[in-house]
Write an enzyme that holds these catalytic residues in place. Structure first.
Site, PDB file in Angstrom:
ATOM      1  N   LYS A   1       1.410  -6.008 -17.268  1.00 42.72           N
ATOM      2  CA  LYS A   1       1.142  -4.775 -16.536  1.00 42.72           C
ATOM      3  C   LYS A   1       2.474  -4.126 -16.173  1.00 42.72           C
ATOM      4  O   LYS A   1       3.308  -4.724 -15.492  1.00 42.72           O
ATOM      5  CB  LYS A   1       0.323  -5.059 -15.264  1.00 42.72           C
TER       6      LYS A   1
ATOM      7  N   HIS B   1       5.211  -5.575  -0.027  1.00 40.38           N
ATOM      8  CA  HIS B   1       3.941  -5.740  -0.721  1.00 40.38           C
ATOM      9  C   HIS B   1       3.256  -7.055  -0.330  1.00 40.38           C
ATOM     10  O   HIS B   1       2.080  -7.078   0.050  1.00 40.38           O
ATOM     11  CB  HIS B   1       4.185  -5.693  -2.236  1.00 40.38           C
TER      12      HIS B   1
ATOM     13  N   GLU C   1       1.769 -14.201  -2.487  1.00 38.51           N
ATOM     14  CA  GLU C   1       1.134 -14.268  -3.810  1.00 38.51           C
ATOM     15  C   GLU C   1       0.930 -15.727  -4.238  1.00 38.51           C
ATOM     16  O   GLU C   1      -0.034 -16.055  -4.927  1.00 38.51           O
ATOM     17  CB  GLU C   1       1.981 -13.527  -4.860  1.00 38.51           C
TER      18      GLU C   1
ATOM     19  N   LYS D   1      -1.588 -17.817 -13.545  1.00 42.54           N
ATOM     20  CA  LYS D   1      -1.639 -16.418 -13.979  1.00 42.54           C
ATOM     21  C   LYS D   1      -1.806 -16.342 -15.496  1.00 42.54           C
ATOM     22  O   LYS D   1      -2.577 -15.509 -16.010  1.00 42.54           O
ATOM     23  CB  LYS D   1      -0.371 -15.687 -13.543  1.00 42.54           C
TER      24      LYS D   1
ATOM     25  N   HIS E   1      -5.456  -7.570  -2.321  1.00 44.46           N
ATOM     26  CA  HIS E   1      -4.668  -6.400  -2.709  1.00 44.46           C
ATOM     27  C   HIS E   1      -5.362  -5.084  -2.394  1.00 44.46           C
ATOM     28  O   HIS E   1      -4.703  -4.072  -2.202  1.00 44.46           O
ATOM     29  CB  HIS E   1      -4.348  -6.441  -4.201  1.00 44.46           C
TER      30      HIS E   1
ATOM     31  N   ARG F   1       8.120   4.583 -28.895  1.00 45.88           N
ATOM     32  CA  ARG F   1       6.714   4.159 -28.929  1.00 45.88           C
ATOM     33  C   ARG F   1       6.537   2.649 -28.859  1.00 45.88           C
ATOM     34  O   ARG F   1       5.520   2.117 -29.298  1.00 45.88           O
ATOM     35  CB  ARG F   1       6.001   4.709 -30.164  1.00 45.88           C
TER      36      ARG F   1
ATOM     37  N   ARG G   1      -9.614 -10.799 -14.695  1.00 51.82           N
ATOM     38  CA  ARG G   1      -8.273 -10.557 -14.174  1.00 51.82           C
ATOM     39  C   ARG G   1      -8.312  -9.883 -12.803  1.00 51.82           C
ATOM     40  O   ARG G   1      -7.373  -9.999 -12.018  1.00 51.82           O
ATOM     41  CB  ARG G   1      -7.480  -9.697 -15.156  1.00 51.82           C
TER      42      ARG G   1
ATOM     43  N   GLU H   1      -7.524  -6.523 -17.979  1.00 49.46           N
ATOM     44  CA  GLU H   1      -8.216  -6.334 -16.717  1.00 49.46           C
ATOM     45  C   GLU H   1      -9.620  -5.762 -16.914  1.00 49.46           C
ATOM     46  O   GLU H   1     -10.031  -4.827 -16.249  1.00 49.46           O
ATOM     47  CB  GLU H   1      -7.385  -5.408 -15.801  1.00 49.46           C
TER      48      GLU H   1
ATOM     49  N   HIS I   1      -3.024  -2.752  -0.534  1.00 49.33           N
ATOM     50  CA  HIS I   1      -2.497  -1.477  -1.035  1.00 49.33           C
ATOM     51  C   HIS I   1      -2.727  -0.355  -0.027  1.00 49.33           C
ATOM     52  O   HIS I   1      -1.861   0.505   0.164  1.00 49.33           O
ATOM     53  CB  HIS I   1      -3.179  -1.097  -2.359  1.00 49.33           C
TER      54      HIS I   1
ATOM     55  N   ASN J   1      -6.614  -9.454  -7.742  1.00 51.88           N
ATOM     56  CA  ASN J   1      -6.506  -8.431  -6.701  1.00 51.88           C
ATOM     57  C   ASN J   1      -6.945  -8.943  -5.333  1.00 51.88           C
ATOM     58  O   ASN J   1      -7.017  -8.168  -4.380  1.00 51.88           O
ATOM     59  CB  ASN J   1      -7.344  -7.202  -7.078  1.00 51.88           C
TER      60      ASN J   1
END
Lengths: 362, 362
Positions: free
Chosen positions: A146, A268, A188, A230, A251, A124, A244, A240, A255, A248
């Site tokens: 993330k 990517h 990026e 960042k 992106h 956990r 944040r 997010e 994506h 994207n």
């Protein structure tokens, strides 16, 4: 050489530092010794990175009194799944890692995402240290917590927000990166310039050749600027909820391009490059982003050897529908990040029909 | 009837309420309408509970304007694994659940643990509402945010702390519980009395027959007392850093008994019953717990039809080693929860050798 003080990410009890340096891998043991809770480490890496850097990392960690259990994950996005995650968990359990133990993610984004989620979910939640060895991971995925894996329905649909305990980025590792991956990472880097840092954007334009020639000092400066940018975004919006989402930029379409080409044609960063040029054009059409600046964005990406146009064979309708399955959708509209000027962003909500229309006009 | 105000679990931005009531399932829609973020719900349940209660829950939710996608998970602990989790994730993605959506866990501990972890990890975390339908889940697993699945190396080794958004316990559902499961749940009820609530322990001694006869009013009072006790512990120690470990009373040996009998001979509560009697004896030997009180614990468990002795055929050495692989170990010692008197706990660290010795003496 510019400032070497670690960048601080202030998130109350989840605060941590990002150390961007040159030849710092060999000092990882002494750096982590005062920070970590326990003495057991699970070192997660892949068969490409392992022969290059794992020995140095293990040696330094063991020299500082840590015991290290190494777990290899096959290289490649297709292994970032729950089956591999389960195997990692079984190995961590077999190595008797405890709640006070730490995972160290040594590798690129796949290793970082998967190790981060393994750490978030083992017993956990245990600590993770990110040691990104690709440009993409150093400027982006290793920072901000993330983590996740892919399922058939989509990439990163399963995961957790789990901040690292420390991030150690050694730009020396970029020297062994395949040139295509370095260039993909630069997409990026350009993104941070466009959405957040006009000075960084200008620096990239001025020093593009030195960067491609892997000049260490300039690389360290660039990675540092990106990591700091960042970090600022993550501090303002850890999960997010709002700001944040500007990360994207490029992106949303990126994506979709990746998904529609089944993650085979583009890295990517390459897909994001195409997406950023699209978002820049959309920004000129709808938010007054000067066409000359949109041209600068495309030109810089091109100098970095990145693709800037949507492949002609991709059906625009399919692409619009692929965008629509993105997890950032709100009801039936998709949120695009646009720019008003370099360093200043705006959001734009588009329906599938509007996306398809805009794609056909591009 | 005693107080019906929901019990508050105060955990800053993760606070929530526990509603223990009679025939409250049919009002779930109106209860959740003002609380949840979005209108999409993933209802996770199993084929045993589904025909009994899912219709009532769906009807009430849909009546309150929610759209409900139902996902069935096969009943039984052996399905609480990453393979089933992945299937759930794929179905949630196919049903187009979003970050604002909520999962509702309708069932016992397996459904609650798995749904909780599915919610913790879907899109990196969405809300979950726990609707426990077994006694064990109502008094224990639905409260406190411990979620997870099993791997080969052990139970609940993979998971997350993910607090529910709301807990709705309707004691009416206990009427359909197989008697053996009800009794197993009573082991955890007795546990709260022993470690935290002397009045509850006395109440159980006085009303044991009414409880076994499923008297609704007394059941609601008992479930409420247990839920309130668990809530107090969770508020003081959300992530099991210290105090919360007292809830493991009877569990350290209990888990080992379950593991060694391959989860076939005993229900969790039955194994915990054996573990509590062992821990009570250990407490008398090392912490002055009156032998007469240890006898009361054993006698009450026996009245509830629970096993109180370690099966003779289990090898004590194997059992000691099975205890040692428990995830609560600290270096090479295992932490046992003991009691000084009813309502007052103490920790005890034992080596494998000491455990084996004590087991042989029992």
């Amino acid at each position: 050489m510019s400032d070497r003080t670690p960048i601080k990410v202030e998130l109350r009890d989840r605060s941590y530092e990002i150390d961007v340096g040159v030849e710092s891998l060999g000092r990882i043991g002494e750096i982590l010794a005062p920070i970590l809770k326990g003495k057991k480490i699970g070192l997660i890496t892949d068969p490409v990175v392992e022969p290059l850097y794992a020995g140095r990392v293990r040696g330094s960690l063991e020299g500082a009194g840590f015991s290290v259990a190494q777990v290899l994950v096959p290289a490649g996005e297709e292994h970032k799944n729950l089956t591999e995650l389960e195997r990692v968990h079984e190995e961590l359990a077999a190595a008797r890692l405890e709640r006070s133990s730490t995972l160290v993610a040594l590798g690129g984004g796949v290793i970082g995402d998967m190790t981060g989620f393994a750490a978030a979910s083992f017993l956990r939640g245990i600590d993770v240290v990110q040691v990104p060895t690709t440009l993409l991971a150093q400027v982006d995925s290793s920072i901000g917590g993330k983590t996740g894996v892919n399922i058939r329905a989509g990439k990163n649909l399963v995961g957790a927000f789990h901040q690292p305990r420390y991030v150690l980025a050694d730009v020396e590792t970029l020297a062994t990166l395949p040139p295509r991956e370095l260039r993909a990472g630069l997409a990026e880097v350009v993104k941070y310039g466009v959405i957040l840092a006009p000075e960084l954007f200008s620096l990239l334009e001025e020093r593009a050749e030195a960067i491609l020639a892997l000049d260490r000092e300039i690389l360290a400066e660039v990675v540092r600027e990106c990591a700091a940018a960042k970090a600022r975004v993550v501090m303002e919006d850890e999960k997010e909820g709002g700001l944040r989402a500007i990360l994207n930029f490029g992106h949303t379409l990126g994506h979709a391009v990746e998904a529609l080409t089944e993650y085979r044609s583009f890295l990517h960063g390459e897909a994001v490059s195409i997406g950023m040029v699209f978002a820049s054009r959309l920004s000129s059409a709808r938010h007054g982003f000067p066409v000359a600046d949109a041209d600068r964005v495309a030109a810089l990406l091109k100098r970095f050897g990145l693709p800037i146009t949507i492949p002609g064979e991709l059906d625009r309708g399919d692409l619009a529908r692929a965008v629509e399955t993105d997890k950032k959708r709100q009801a039936d509209r998709v949120k695009f990040v646009c720019v008003e000027q370099i360093g200043k962003t705006q959001f734009e909500l588009l329906s599938t029909e509007e996306i398809e229309e805009t794609l056909r006009a591009t």
